[in-house]
Scaffold this motif. Sequence first.
Motif, PDB file in Angstrom:
ATOM      1  N   PHE A   1       0.813  -1.212   0.000  1.00 20.33           N
ATOM      2  CA  PHE A   1       0.000   0.000   0.000  1.00 20.33           C
ATOM      3  C   PHE A   1       0.854   1.273   0.000  1.00 20.33           C
ATOM      4  O   PHE A   1       0.361   2.344  -0.357  1.00 20.33           O
ATOM      5  CB  PHE A   1      -0.973  -0.018   1.178  1.00 20.33           C
ATOM      6  CG  PHE A   1      -2.126  -0.953   0.961  1.00 20.33           C
ATOM      7  CD1 PHE A   1      -3.271  -0.521   0.311  1.00 20.33           C
ATOM      8  CD2 PHE A   1      -2.047  -2.278   1.357  1.00 20.33           C
ATOM      9  CE1 PHE A   1      -4.336  -1.389   0.079  1.00 20.33           C
ATOM     10  CE2 PHE A   1      -3.103  -3.153   1.130  1.00 20.33           C
ATOM     11  CZ  PHE A   1      -4.250  -2.710   0.482  1.00 20.33           C
ATOM     12  N   SER A   2       2.115   1.161   0.377  1.00 21.30           N
ATOM     13  CA  SER A   2       2.990   2.322   0.256  1.00 21.30           C
ATOM     14  C   SER A   2       3.254   2.622  -1.222  1.00 21.30           C
ATOM     15  O   SER A   2       3.316   3.785  -1.632  1.00 21.30           O
ATOM     16  CB  SER A   2       4.319   2.080   0.988  1.00 21.30           C
ATOM     17  OG  SER A   2       5.041   1.006   0.395  1.00 21.30           O
ATOM     18  N   GLN A   3       3.388   1.562  -2.029  1.00 23.05           N
ATOM     19  CA  GLN A   3       3.533   1.737  -3.470  1.00 23.05           C
ATOM     20  C   GLN A   3       2.248   2.288  -4.083  1.00 23.05           C
ATOM     21  O   GLN A   3       2.279   3.153  -4.956  1.00 23.05           O
ATOM     22  CB  GLN A   3       3.888   0.399  -4.125  1.00 23.05           C
ATOM     23  CG  GLN A   3       5.360   0.052  -4.127  1.00 23.05           C
ATOM     24  CD  GLN A   3       6.137   0.858  -5.137  1.00 23.05           C
ATOM     25  OE1 GLN A   3       5.738   1.017  -6.291  1.00 23.05           O
ATOM     26  NE2 GLN A   3       7.261   1.411  -4.695  1.00 23.05           N
ATOM     27  N   LEU A   4       1.130   1.786  -3.609  1.00 26.73           N
ATOM     28  CA  LEU A   4      -0.165   2.251  -4.110  1.00 26.73           C
ATOM     29  C   LEU A   4      -0.330   3.748  -3.843  1.00 26.73           C
ATOM     30  O   LEU A   4      -0.845   4.485  -4.688  1.00 26.73           O
ATOM     31  CB  LEU A   4      -1.293   1.458  -3.451  1.00 26.73           C
ATOM     32  CG  LEU A   4      -2.708   1.724  -3.966  1.00 26.73           C
ATOM     33  CD1 LEU A   4      -2.817   1.406  -5.446  1.00 26.73           C
ATOM     34  CD2 LEU A   4      -3.716   0.901  -3.171  1.00 26.73           C
ATOM     35  N   ALA A   5       0.127   4.187  -2.661  1.00 25.09           N
ATOM     36  CA  ALA A   5       0.048   5.609  -2.327  1.00 25.09           C
ATOM     37  C   ALA A   5       0.911   6.440  -3.282  1.00 25.09           C
ATOM     38  O   ALA A   5       0.528   7.547  -3.677  1.00 25.09           O
ATOM     39  CB  ALA A   5       0.496   5.830  -0.881  1.00 25.09           C
TER      40      ALA A   5
END
Length: 308
Positions: A125-129
């Motif tokens: 989810f850090s990549q998604l952000a």
Amino acid sequence: MSFRAEVLRVLIASPSDVNQERNEIEEVIFMWNSRFAEELETILLPGRWEEDVVPTYRGSDPQQIINEQLVNKCDILIGVFWTKLGTPTMTHSSGTLEEVSIFIEKGKEVMLYFVDKAVQRNADFSQLAKVDEFKKEYGYKGIYSAYDRQKIIDHLYKKVMQYKKKRADEQENVPTGNSGHDIVEPLKDLLESGKLTSNEILLLAYTLDTGNRQFGYRWMANQTLPSIQAWEKRNYLGGSDLSDAYNEVVLNLAERGLLEVKETTSYSNVRLYVMPLVIYDQLRTLSDVHKGKLRKVVDEALFPFGLD
């Protein structure tokens, strides 16, 4: 029946999480060719690093290898993102973003899409952000679209029409040389005439290989020379004196009308030349025979680089 057509390279740029979409985009390009290639006298050639980049080891910055072998040679970029930005490079947050930046800097066509489907539970989810942040930032300057393979066909049709109109407008304003000719002598005719020196042909070969159309002149030559020297080294052109004769060669090509002034100093001294797109397109679309003439001069300059 056969027909004459111009070939435009389409770079499919994306991180690894959208491999299905990459395959679909390639299929869409082939569908587009079936429907419109003959009508528009244009064939779209898909480009993917995993299929079109030759294995090479240089010790650092593999993205630069991809840029030289593929990215710089493409005309249109189709980028697609979902949950990842991709692997960082030496200069950008990801290889895909570096490719997008190159296209934007060179004024080439960019088509960006974002996949709108359920995110996997094990997604980073850090990549998604980061994807959402890039999407927001890009939206301030450009237009993106939700990924839809059917819409891409229509979008490509419009892009090709825009490209052809731009080309037609440029053809009406072909730059003139300093020799007084009304129209620049076509590049293929120059190659056949024997007027071009070996170093001039080497600089054309460099432009074709790297896609670089801008040439610093005099004190700004240092912005271009490292790239030329690296190209000579990669091609083992130890027998070439292109680097030493660089300013003279650039001036020769400018006087022949193959380069035009891009920037001058406050005293009106030229500091940057650029190869007009209409000339660059002549270079890119040379026949195999004429490209062979470029290659022959490169081969003649072959010599183990740095050997005394």
